[in-house]
Design a protein around this motif. Sequence first.
Motif, PDB file in Angstrom:
ATOM      1  N   ILE A 149       0.818  -1.181  -0.003  1.00  0.00           N
ATOM      2  CA  ILE A 149      -0.105   0.011  -0.137  1.00  0.00           C
ATOM      3  C   ILE A 149       0.786   0.982   0.083  1.00  0.00           C
ATOM      4  O   ILE A 149       0.520   2.310  -0.721  1.00  0.00           O
ATOM      5  CB  ILE A 149      -0.979   0.067   1.225  1.00  0.00           C
ATOM      6  CG1 ILE A 149      -1.958  -1.206   1.295  1.00  0.00           C
ATOM      7  CG2 ILE A 149      -1.691   1.420   1.032  1.00  0.00           C
ATOM      8  CD1 ILE A 149      -2.549  -1.642   2.506  1.00  0.00           C
ATOM      9  N   LEU A 150       1.850   1.233   0.761  1.00  0.00           N
ATOM     10  CA  LEU A 150       2.903   2.466   1.130  1.00  0.00           C
ATOM     11  C   LEU A 150       3.524   2.709  -0.471  1.00  0.00           C
ATOM     12  O   LEU A 150       3.701   4.053  -0.772  1.00  0.00           O
ATOM     13  CB  LEU A 150       3.785   2.271   2.037  1.00  0.00           C
ATOM     14  CG  LEU A 150       3.326   2.378   3.569  1.00  0.00           C
ATOM     15  CD1 LEU A 150       4.070   1.693   4.514  1.00  0.00           C
ATOM     16  CD2 LEU A 150       2.817   3.747   3.827  1.00  0.00           C
ATOM     17  N   ALA A 151       3.764   1.719  -1.163  1.00  0.00           N
ATOM     18  CA  ALA A 151       4.584   1.817  -2.362  1.00  0.00           C
ATOM     19  C   ALA A 151       3.580   2.275  -3.479  1.00  0.00           C
ATOM     20  O   ALA A 151       3.981   3.297  -4.216  1.00  0.00           O
ATOM     21  CB  ALA A 151       4.986   0.413  -2.682  1.00  0.00           C
ATOM     22  N   GLU A 152       2.454   1.935  -3.397  1.00  0.00           N
ATOM     23  CA  GLU A 152       1.419   2.534  -4.391  1.00  0.00           C
ATOM     24  C   GLU A 152       1.122   3.810  -4.087  1.00  0.00           C
ATOM     25  O   GLU A 152       0.922   4.707  -4.922  1.00  0.00           O
ATOM     26  CB  GLU A 152       0.024   1.613  -4.099  1.00  0.00           C
ATOM     27  CG  GLU A 152      -0.011   0.319  -5.080  1.00  0.00           C
ATOM     28  CD  GLU A 152      -1.323  -0.269  -5.338  1.00  0.00           C
ATOM     29  OE1 GLU A 152      -2.396   0.612  -5.688  1.00  0.00           O
ATOM     30  OE2 GLU A 152      -1.590  -1.456  -4.940  1.00  0.00           O
ATOM     31  N   VAL A 153       1.094   4.164  -2.930  1.00  0.00           N
ATOM     32  CA  VAL A 153       0.802   5.854  -2.396  1.00  0.00           C
ATOM     33  C   VAL A 153       1.866   6.619  -2.991  1.00  0.00           C
ATOM     34  O   VAL A 153       1.791   7.378  -3.517  1.00  0.00           O
ATOM     35  CB  VAL A 153       0.626   5.691  -0.982  1.00  0.00           C
ATOM     36  CG1 VAL A 153       0.534   7.386  -0.577  1.00  0.00           C
ATOM     37  CG2 VAL A 153      -0.805   5.125  -0.514  1.00  0.00           C
ATOM     38  N   ALA A 154       3.117   6.071  -2.675  1.00  0.00           N
ATOM     39  CA  ALA A 154       4.367   6.724  -2.860  1.00  0.00           C
ATOM     40  C   ALA A 154       4.561   7.049  -4.372  1.00  0.00           C
ATOM     41  O   ALA A 154       5.108   7.878  -4.920  1.00  0.00           O
ATOM     42  CB  ALA A 154       5.551   6.178  -2.336  1.00  0.00           C
ATOM     43  N   ALA A 155       3.941   6.117  -5.170  1.00  0.00           N
ATOM     44  CA  ALA A 155       4.139   6.291  -6.839  1.00  0.00           C
ATOM     45  C   ALA A 155       3.659   7.581  -7.172  1.00  0.00           C
ATOM     46  O   ALA A 155       3.771   8.145  -8.229  1.00  0.00           O
ATOM     47  CB  ALA A 155       3.636   5.108  -7.312  1.00  0.00           C
ATOM     48  N   CYS A 169       1.631   8.301   8.283  1.00  0.00           N
ATOM     49  CA  CYS A 169       2.171   9.785   8.906  1.00  0.00           C
ATOM     50  C   CYS A 169       3.741   9.616   8.953  1.00  0.00           C
ATOM     51  O   CYS A 169       4.367  10.639   8.713  1.00  0.00           O
ATOM     52  CB  CYS A 169       1.470   9.935  10.485  1.00  0.00           C
ATOM     53  SG  CYS A 169      -0.147  10.144  10.401  1.00  0.00           S
ATOM     54  N   ASP A 170       4.273   8.592   9.171  1.00  0.00           N
ATOM     55  CA  ASP A 170       5.599   8.433   9.317  1.00  0.00           C
ATOM     56  C   ASP A 170       6.490   8.781   7.994  1.00  0.00           C
ATOM     57  O   ASP A 170       7.487   9.192   8.084  1.00  0.00           O
ATOM     58  CB  ASP A 170       5.969   6.975   9.872  1.00  0.00           C
ATOM     59  CG  ASP A 170       5.763   6.697  11.422  1.00  0.00           C
ATOM     60  OD1 ASP A 170       5.505   7.505  12.115  1.00  0.00           O
ATOM     61  OD2 ASP A 170       5.879   5.547  11.660  1.00  0.00           O
ATOM     62  N   TYR A 199       3.162  12.228   4.935  1.00  0.00           N
ATOM     63  CA  TYR A 199       2.063  12.604   4.163  1.00  0.00           C
ATOM     64  C   TYR A 199       1.367  13.412   5.267  1.00  0.00           C
ATOM     65  O   TYR A 199       1.342  13.255   6.663  1.00  0.00           O
ATOM     66  CB  TYR A 199       1.148  11.585   3.876  1.00  0.00           C
ATOM     67  CG  TYR A 199       2.022  10.760   2.734  1.00  0.00           C
ATOM     68  CD1 TYR A 199       2.580  11.339   1.588  1.00  0.00           C
ATOM     69  CD2 TYR A 199       2.439   9.408   3.061  1.00  0.00           C
ATOM     70  CE1 TYR A 199       3.534  10.399   0.831  1.00  0.00           C
ATOM     71  CE2 TYR A 199       2.749   8.496   2.093  1.00  0.00           C
ATOM     72  CZ  TYR A 199       3.364   9.010   1.039  1.00  0.00           C
ATOM     73  OH  TYR A 199       4.214   8.198   0.190  1.00  0.00           O
ATOM     74  N   GLU A 200       0.185  14.220   4.821  1.00  0.00           N
ATOM     75  CA  GLU A 200      -0.764  14.938   5.580  1.00  0.00           C
ATOM     76  C   GLU A 200      -1.974  13.870   5.529  1.00  0.00           C
ATOM     77  O   GLU A 200      -2.512  13.731   4.441  1.00  0.00           O
ATOM     78  CB  GLU A 200      -1.082  16.228   5.226  1.00  0.00           C
ATOM     79  CG  GLU A 200      -0.246  17.418   5.364  1.00  0.00           C
ATOM     80  CD  GLU A 200      -0.047  17.966   6.644  1.00  0.00           C
ATOM     81  OE1 GLU A 200      -1.289  17.938   7.205  1.00  0.00           O
ATOM     82  OE2 GLU A 200       0.972  18.579   6.970  1.00  0.00           O
ATOM     83  N   VAL A 201      -2.222  13.036   6.603  1.00  0.00           N
ATOM     84  CA  VAL A 201      -3.302  12.093   6.801  1.00  0.00           C
ATOM     85  C   VAL A 201      -4.421  12.578   7.185  1.00  0.00           C
ATOM     86  O   VAL A 201      -4.686  13.056   8.370  1.00  0.00           O
ATOM     87  CB  VAL A 201      -2.632  10.948   7.277  1.00  0.00           C
ATOM     88  CG1 VAL A 201      -3.562   9.572   7.163  1.00  0.00           C
ATOM     89  CG2 VAL A 201      -1.131  10.637   6.774  1.00  0.00           C
ATOM     90  N   SER A 202      -5.389  12.147   6.510  1.00  0.00           N
ATOM     91  CA  SER A 202      -6.849  12.263   6.993  1.00  0.00           C
ATOM     92  C   SER A 202      -7.488  10.867   7.121  1.00  0.00           C
ATOM     93  O   SER A 202      -7.276   9.883   6.225  1.00  0.00           O
ATOM     94  CB  SER A 202      -7.627  13.158   6.362  1.00  0.00           C
ATOM     95  OG  SER A 202      -8.009  12.786   5.008  1.00  0.00           O
ATOM     96  N   LEU A 203      -8.740  10.632   7.773  1.00  0.00           N
ATOM     97  CA  LEU A 203      -9.388   9.360   8.169  1.00  0.00           C
ATOM     98  C   LEU A 203     -10.717   9.558   8.020  1.00  0.00           C
ATOM     99  O   LEU A 203     -11.155  10.445   8.604  1.00  0.00           O
ATOM    100  CB  LEU A 203      -8.918   8.677   9.223  1.00  0.00           C
ATOM    101  CG  LEU A 203      -9.922   7.494   9.863  1.00  0.00           C
ATOM    102  CD1 LEU A 203      -9.969   6.334   8.899  1.00  0.00           C
ATOM    103  CD2 LEU A 203      -9.723   7.031  11.083  1.00  0.00           C
ATOM    104  N   GLU A 204     -11.553   9.069   7.049  1.00  0.00           N
ATOM    105  CA  GLU A 204     -12.999   9.091   7.198  1.00  0.00           C
ATOM    106  C   GLU A 204     -13.673   7.881   7.669  1.00  0.00           C
ATOM    107  O   GLU A 204     -13.508   7.073   7.312  1.00  0.00           O
ATOM    108  CB  GLU A 204     -13.478   9.431   5.390  1.00  0.00           C
ATOM    109  CG  GLU A 204     -12.871  10.698   4.729  1.00  0.00           C
ATOM    110  CD  GLU A 204     -13.538  10.760   3.461  1.00  0.00           C
ATOM    111  OE1 GLU A 204     -13.489  11.990   3.115  1.00  0.00           O
ATOM    112  OE2 GLU A 204     -13.587   9.812   2.999  1.00  0.00           O
ATOM    113  N   PRO A 246      -2.615  10.238  16.754  1.00  0.00           N
ATOM    114  CA  PRO A 246      -2.843  11.826  16.958  1.00  0.00           C
ATOM    115  C   PRO A 246      -2.530  12.733  15.832  1.00  0.00           C
ATOM    116  O   PRO A 246      -2.922  13.764  15.835  1.00  0.00           O
ATOM    117  CB  PRO A 246      -2.283  11.968  18.032  1.00  0.00           C
ATOM    118  CG  PRO A 246      -1.248  10.916  18.585  1.00  0.00           C
ATOM    119  CD  PRO A 246      -1.619   9.793  17.707  1.00  0.00           C
ATOM    120  N   ARG A 247      -1.650  12.290  15.135  1.00  0.00           N
ATOM    121  CA  ARG A 247      -1.246  13.134  13.648  1.00  0.00           C
ATOM    122  C   ARG A 247      -2.339  13.206  12.744  1.00  0.00           C
ATOM    123  O   ARG A 247      -2.246  13.915  11.780  1.00  0.00           O
ATOM    124  CB  ARG A 247       0.140  12.802  13.192  1.00  0.00           C
ATOM    125  CG  ARG A 247       1.324  12.847  14.280  1.00  0.00           C
ATOM    126  CD  ARG A 247       2.482  12.264  13.650  1.00  0.00           C
ATOM    127  NE  ARG A 247       2.404  10.805  13.628  1.00  0.00           N
ATOM    128  CZ  ARG A 247       3.356   9.817  13.322  1.00  0.00           C
ATOM    129  NH1 ARG A 247       4.424  10.430  12.603  1.00  0.00           N
ATOM    130  NH2 ARG A 247       3.213   8.514  13.327  1.00  0.00           N
TER     131      ARG A 247
END
Length: 216
Positions: free
Chosen positions: A58-64, A91-92, A95-100, A112-113
């Motif tokens: 997942i992290l690799a797909e996001v980073a792409a 977060c690590d 990225y600016e991360v949000s959760l719906e 908490p980030r």
Amino acid sequence: MADASLRITEIFYSLQGEAKTVGLPTVFVRLTGCPLRCQYCDSEYAFFGGERKTLGEILAEVAAFSPRYVCVTGGEPLAQPASLPLLTALCDAGYEVSLETSGALPISAVDPRVSRVVDLKTPDSGEVSRNLYDNVALLTERDQVKFVLCSRADYDWARLKVDELSLSERAGEVLFSPSFGQLAGKNLADWIVADNLPVRFQLQLHKILWDDAPGY
Ligand code: SF4
């Protein structure tokens, strides 16, 4: 936790359609499955199926996509326990991360980030009984509370909840959104102004731009 895995419906890059980062290019990680059945749900295709992916995949797909903003959505992301290490890993990674989230599951263990966008389900959603009010005390300035409103009765209910629960003091934003095709945006806008409510009106941008197609 590097080999924890989650069931994923889709990962895609689009514009954030709502909330305080509306209009900003964002990667969406849509997790599969939701225990609720809101009558207006626009992501029923995420209830079943999906593909199991490791955190690393997942992290690799996001980073792409080289994004600045990442939104973890669903379905109900918190229904999969590994959503918690996923949020922390995002977060690590900087990225600016949000959760719906539906507001039906505890948000206490979320990193908490993360900016948590917590729904309060209205009576006309059909799922008002699922609201977990213990979450309200955990809200901070980073968080947002979202009401999707289907009717004038929903609006009156939501207005009382904002006041009764001091939501505009607890959360960074309180969002009022008309349910697409069920409540005219103009009516909701007029009511908010007439009542001078401390809330942000929003239209779901992705529905206007892309007619609610999956992948946007
Ligand atoms: S909580 Fe969200 S994903 Fe689940 S049924 Fe309601 S609108 Fe659909």
